[in-house]
Design an enzyme around this catalytic site. Structure first.
Site, short mmCIF file in Angstrom:
data_model
loop_
_atom_site.label_atom_id
_atom_site.label_comp_id
_atom_site.label_asym_id
_atom_site.label_seq_id
_atom_site.Cartn_x
_atom_site.Cartn_y
_atom_site.Cartn_z
N HIS A 92 26.83 42.01 32.42
CA HIS A 92 27.91 42.99 32.41
C HIS A 92 28.60 42.81 31.06
O HIS A 92 29.39 41.88 30.89
CB HIS A 92 28.89 42.77 33.56
N GLU A 152 27.14 38.50 41.35
CA GLU A 152 28.06 38.36 40.20
C GLU A 152 29.25 37.46 40.52
O GLU A 152 30.01 37.72 41.45
CB GLU A 152 28.56 39.75 39.78
N ASP A 184 42.83 40.14 31.46
CA ASP A 184 41.97 41.27 31.85
C ASP A 184 40.54 40.97 31.42
O ASP A 184 40.31 40.43 30.35
CB ASP A 184 42.43 42.56 31.19
N TRP A 229 29.10 42.27 43.91
CA TRP A 229 30.33 41.57 43.51
C TRP A 229 31.37 41.78 44.60
O TRP A 229 31.51 42.89 45.11
CB TRP A 229 30.89 42.10 42.18
N ASP A 251 29.04 38.39 33.85
CA ASP A 251 29.98 39.35 33.27
C ASP A 251 30.74 38.63 32.15
O ASP A 251 31.33 37.57 32.36
CB ASP A 251 30.95 39.84 34.36
N HIS A 289 34.22 37.10 32.76
CA HIS A 289 34.46 36.34 33.99
C HIS A 289 34.42 34.83 33.82
O HIS A 289 34.13 34.10 34.77
CB HIS A 289 33.44 36.75 35.06
N ASP A 327 38.15 43.44 31.45
CA ASP A 327 37.44 44.72 31.41
C ASP A 327 37.87 45.65 30.28
O ASP A 327 37.95 46.86 30.47
CB ASP A 327 37.62 45.43 32.76
N ASP A 330 30.47 47.00 31.72
CA ASP A 330 31.48 46.97 32.77
C ASP A 330 32.86 46.88 32.15
O ASP A 330 33.31 45.80 31.79
CB ASP A 330 31.22 45.79 33.71
N LYS A 354 32.90 35.32 39.44
CA LYS A 354 34.13 35.61 38.70
C LYS A 354 35.02 34.39 38.73
O LYS A 354 35.00 33.61 39.69
CB LYS A 354 34.83 36.81 39.35
C1 RNT Z 1 34.82 42.92 38.85
C2 RNT Z 1 33.38 42.91 38.49
C3 RNT Z 1 32.60 44.08 38.97
C4 RNT Z 1 33.36 45.38 38.86
C5 RNT Z 1 32.53 46.60 39.17
C6 RNT Z 1 33.38 47.81 39.35
O1 RNT Z 1 35.54 41.94 38.22
O2 RNT Z 1 33.25 42.75 37.11
O3 RNT Z 1 31.39 44.13 38.32
O4 RNT Z 1 33.94 45.54 37.60
O5 RNT Z 1 31.71 46.35 40.22
ZN ZN Z 2 31.31 43.00 36.26
#
Ligand code: RNT
Ligand code: ZN
Length: 424
Positions: free
Chosen positions: A291, A231, A299, A190, A264, A267, A301, A331, A233
């Site tokens: 993820h 990955e 956000d 990523w 993810d 994302h 995460d 994640d 985003k």
């Molecule tokens: C970031 C990605 C990635 C990170 C990690 C720390 O938006 O989701 O996967 O969170 O690599």
């Molecule tokens: Zn991620």
């Protein structure tokens, strides 16, 4: 009259087993699959994505842990101790997901393009003894050469070369670790590359990213022991207007070059269903990495909740018939609550979601669908939500010798008092 003895766990479980069996669902098969399906625990929840390089600052890369909960791990011993403490509260198999900034044995200060598996020796030895698999990630942020927010898509060829070499190093590390543990490593790339505001040229960074990635994957690394993933985003904090590595970019790249794709959960556009993507991408890419995360407004995460998007996603995994081509990783990074609790909550929810998916009356549902009986399909789906899946979960916790819901938080509080509170 003496009080009636409290119901032993197993008879509650037997009740659940019968309820499910009446719908054609084998709870034993679900428990067996759950016991064989690892979840990859991301080391970076333990220290707010800090890493061991000292200079660590991921600001400017679109990711940010917020909060000031005391007790953040600052070295290998602390982080491993926290990971074990959390791991003890999570039933069933785990893997450890490492980032390149967590090199443990790097007294010589090798830069990221020069890292080898030996720089991660302490982790490898620990994982071997603990029986955990390891996953890996090149860290393309929190580094002077990433200071302006670009890495593999940087306009300076020398900077690009550095990150290409880092990603190749990460893939080689993955292959060595995989072979040594006898369990393949999932290696996920990523990058943060993008712009806060409207770009003049959306194409050039993507063309450069393509060229860099082709160089990364041209390096000969044993696919048997290192499974690559990329990955995408949508946007990050401070990178709101343009991300070079978008979903379309990586989906096409992964399909063309036959590498894994990482989805993810945080994302995508908020109304987009990641669950719905799984069956589509599995037709075109060799491997899928999830993820598991939770987006909240801007956000991506937050700690995983047992919410509909998570349940839908893991239900698709459960029914995919492709568990051998899917890796489940977590994640998120929340520094506002006890970090051990964050791991335990997120992992328990991920596994609960998978269990719920495994317990769906799939045969009946498909029968109804195939005969056009959509009323029955909806009735089954809705009724399934009230079935006693939690009794099956409790049985899983019991068999795995892990505390049940409502019982594990005590251990977190004790650890906070005995260990975390004593850290500087
Ligand atoms: C970031 C990605 C990635 C990170 C990690 C720390 O938006 O989701 O996967 O969170 O690599
Ligand atoms: Zn991620």
């Amino acid at each position: 009259m003496p009080e009636p003895a409290s119901e032993p766990q197993s008879s509650l479980y037997n009740y659940a087993r019968e309820r499910y069996s009446a719908l054609g669902v084998d709870t034993e098969a679900a428990l067996a699959t759950l016991a064989e399906t690892p979840v990859s625990m991301h080391c970076w929840q333990g220290d707010d994505v800090g890493g061991f390089e000292g200079a660590g600052d991921s600001a400017g890369s679109g990711i940010l842990a917020t909060g000031n909960q005391p007790g953040r791990a600052t070295n290998f011993d602390e982080l491993v101790s926290d990971i074990v403490a959390a791991g003890n509260l999570i039933p069933g198999p785990l893997r450890l997901n490492l980032h390149a900034i967590y090199a443990t044995d790097n007294a010589g200060g090798a830069d990221r393009d020069m890292l080898t598996a030996e720089h991660f020796r302490s982790w490898i030895d620990w994982a071997k003894a603990a029986g955990w698999g390891i996953d890996f990630n090149p860290t393309c942020f929190a580094h002077p050469r990433a200071a302006d927010g670009f890495t593999l898509a940087h306009r300076d060829p020398a900077v690009r070369r550095f990150w290409v070499d880092h990603c190749i190093a990460a893939r080689r590390i993955g292959a060595v670790i995989g072979r040594e543990l006898g369990k393949p490593v999932v290696n996920n790339i990523w990058i943060p590359d993008g712009y806060k505001d409207t770009p003049a040229d959306r194409a050039a960074p993507r063309a450069r990213l393509l060229e860099s990635l082709e160089a990364v994957f041209a390096a000969d690394v044993a696919r048997e022991w290192n499974i690559d993933a990329v990955e995408s985003k949508l946007f990050g904090i401070g990178v709101e207007s343009y991300t070079a590595g978008s979903h379309e970019f990586y989906l096409a790249f992964a399909a063309k070059h036959q590498v894994g794709l990482c989805l993810d959960a945080g994302h995508f556009h908020p109304t987009e269903s990641v669950a719905d993507k799984i069956s589509a991408v599995l037709l075109f890419v060799p491997h899928l990495l999830l993820h598991v995360s939770r987006g909240v407004r801007w956000d991506s995460d937050h700690v995983v909740a047992l919410d509909d998007p998570t349940r839908d996603m893991l239900a698709e995994v459960a029914g995919s018939g492709a568990l051998d081509r899917i890796s489940i990783g977590m994640d998120f990074f929340d520094a506002s609550i006890n970090r051990i609790a964050a791991w335990a909550i997120g992992a328990r929810n991920t596994k609960k979601a998978l269990l719920q998916g495994l317990l769906l009356p799939r045969k009946r549902l498909e029968e109804a669908e195939n005969t056009g009986d959509f009323g029955t399909r909806l009735a089954l789906l809705e009724d399934a939500k009230g079935l006693p899946w939690n009794l099956v979960w409790e049985e899983f916790c019991r068999r795995q010798d892990t505390p049940a819901d409502g019982e594990w938080m005590d251990s977190v509080r004790n650890y906070e008092k005995d260990v975390l509170a004593k850290r500087g």
